[in-house]
Design a protein around this motif. Sequence first.
Motif, short mmCIF file in Angstrom:
data_model
loop_
_atom_site.label_atom_id
_atom_site.label_comp_id
_atom_site.label_asym_id
_atom_site.label_seq_id
_atom_site.Cartn_x
_atom_site.Cartn_y
_atom_site.Cartn_z
N LEU A 183 0.84 -1.19 0.00
CA LEU A 183 0.00 0.00 0.00
C LEU A 183 0.88 1.25 0.00
N VAL A 184 0.65 2.14 -0.95
CA VAL A 184 1.40 3.40 -1.01
C VAL A 184 0.41 4.56 -1.02
N HIS A 185 0.78 5.62 -0.33
CA HIS A 185 -0.07 6.80 -0.20
C HIS A 185 -0.03 7.64 -1.47
N ARG A 186 1.16 7.84 -2.03
CA ARG A 186 1.43 8.47 -3.32
C ARG A 186 1.49 10.00 -3.28
N SER A 187 1.03 10.64 -2.22
CA SER A 187 1.26 12.08 -2.07
C SER A 187 1.75 12.38 -0.65
N PHE A 188 2.53 11.46 -0.14
CA PHE A 188 3.01 11.52 1.24
C PHE A 188 4.01 12.65 1.42
N CYS A 189 3.69 13.55 2.34
CA CYS A 189 4.62 14.61 2.74
C CYS A 189 4.13 15.15 4.08
N LEU A 190 4.81 16.13 4.62
CA LEU A 190 4.40 16.69 5.91
C LEU A 190 2.99 17.27 5.85
N GLY A 191 2.52 17.64 4.66
CA GLY A 191 1.18 18.17 4.52
C GLY A 191 0.08 17.14 4.58
N THR A 192 0.42 15.85 4.56
CA THR A 192 -0.59 14.79 4.60
C THR A 192 -0.49 13.97 5.89
N ILE A 193 0.11 14.55 6.91
CA ILE A 193 0.20 13.90 8.22
C ILE A 193 -0.53 14.78 9.23
N GLN A 194 -1.42 14.18 9.98
CA GLN A 194 -2.20 14.92 10.96
C GLN A 194 -1.78 14.53 12.37
N THR A 196 -2.55 14.01 16.19
CA THR A 196 -3.71 13.72 17.04
C THR A 196 -3.20 13.42 18.44
N PRO A 197 -4.08 13.37 19.44
CA PRO A 197 -3.63 13.03 20.79
C PRO A 197 -2.99 11.66 20.88
N GLU A 198 -3.35 10.78 19.96
CA GLU A 198 -2.81 9.41 19.99
C GLU A 198 -1.56 9.26 19.13
N GLY A 199 -1.12 10.32 18.47
CA GLY A 199 0.06 10.25 17.61
C GLY A 199 -0.27 10.68 16.19
N ALA A 200 0.72 10.57 15.32
CA ALA A 200 0.56 11.01 13.93
C ALA A 200 -0.34 10.03 13.17
N ARG A 201 -1.15 10.58 12.27
CA ARG A 201 -2.03 9.79 11.42
C ARG A 201 -1.94 10.32 9.98
N MET A 202 -2.11 9.41 9.02
CA MET A 202 -2.06 9.79 7.61
C MET A 202 -3.45 10.16 7.10
N ILE A 203 -3.51 11.26 6.32
CA ILE A 203 -4.75 11.72 5.73
C ILE A 203 -4.59 11.80 4.20
N ASP A 204 -5.66 12.16 3.51
CA ASP A 204 -5.66 12.35 2.05
C ASP A 204 -5.28 11.08 1.30
#
Length: 305
Positions: A183-194, A196-204
């Motif tokens: 599985l690849v995100h394909r637009s992964f960068c600091l702008g697609t990481i959110q 949260t209180p539980e840690g970093a999560r991937m968006i978009d």
Amino acid sequence: MTEQLSDSVLLAFLKDQLSVQDWSTARLRPLPVNYTSRFWRLDTPERIFVVKEFFPDNEENPLYPTLPDQEAEALTFLARYDLAPALEIYSHSPVGTPLLVYGYGLPKNDEIDVGEAADLIGRIAALREPVPGHQVVPAGFHEVLEGGDAMLAAIPESPKAVNLKRLRPADDLVKRRAVERTLVHRSFCLGTIQSTPEGARMIDWQFAGYGDPVEDICGFVSPGLLKLYGLHPLVAYAEDMFLKHYPNQDTVERFLEERSAYHWRLAAYCLFRHETLGQINAPAARAYGRALEEEVDLLLRLRVK
């Protein structure tokens, strides 16, 4: 033409769909839009929600087709592994457009460490349980170059395309080999990481698919992709730290060998967008032109090494 979804109609819809105890201080505000989606952020006392309205038929994109079903599947699947925020809603909006909402708790801060980012994307690449319904995307040095060739062939009158072809990595630079797709995100960068209180999560996740995890490393260090997200390119030590913390160093070795193909394809994509959007969306065309310059500068630096 689809009726435009107003903020007031959307808020009424969300009040009917979301389990929010206190709506008295809730605030819905629009975020930047693009060709194929609109965004809102809903702040409530307990949680933050991001709302995405999709227009997947607005354009045919040769590299990043907008696939809302895939994003919904990814959020549902990856939230179980603490890799993405929770999917709250996926349905049709009151005007009939696909509408997706994800939510997360109030973060303590918005800072993302590059080591945390490396661990996050490495964990995603290590997943072996398949995500339902995801596309298969070009993977590996040669397939990626062929994708760039096709985009440049679509703008044969562009003088810049002639110059970019001169920077194309040679096919024999890397031997052909089978790629174990993940599985690849394909637009992964600091702008697609959110955060949260539980840690970093991937968006978009609307562009995701099954390909080579090298693509996500290239995305994270890509100055052009960061420019498109309105962020500054990584400084050298941040890139080094990211590579050092990435869990699979065999993938890092392949990245170092094959990265030029991915950067060249992104340059071809940016040029394609720059040329094809020039008459219909001049600001977007200029943004892609600036991203193109960043990728070309990187390609030239890689040639010197």
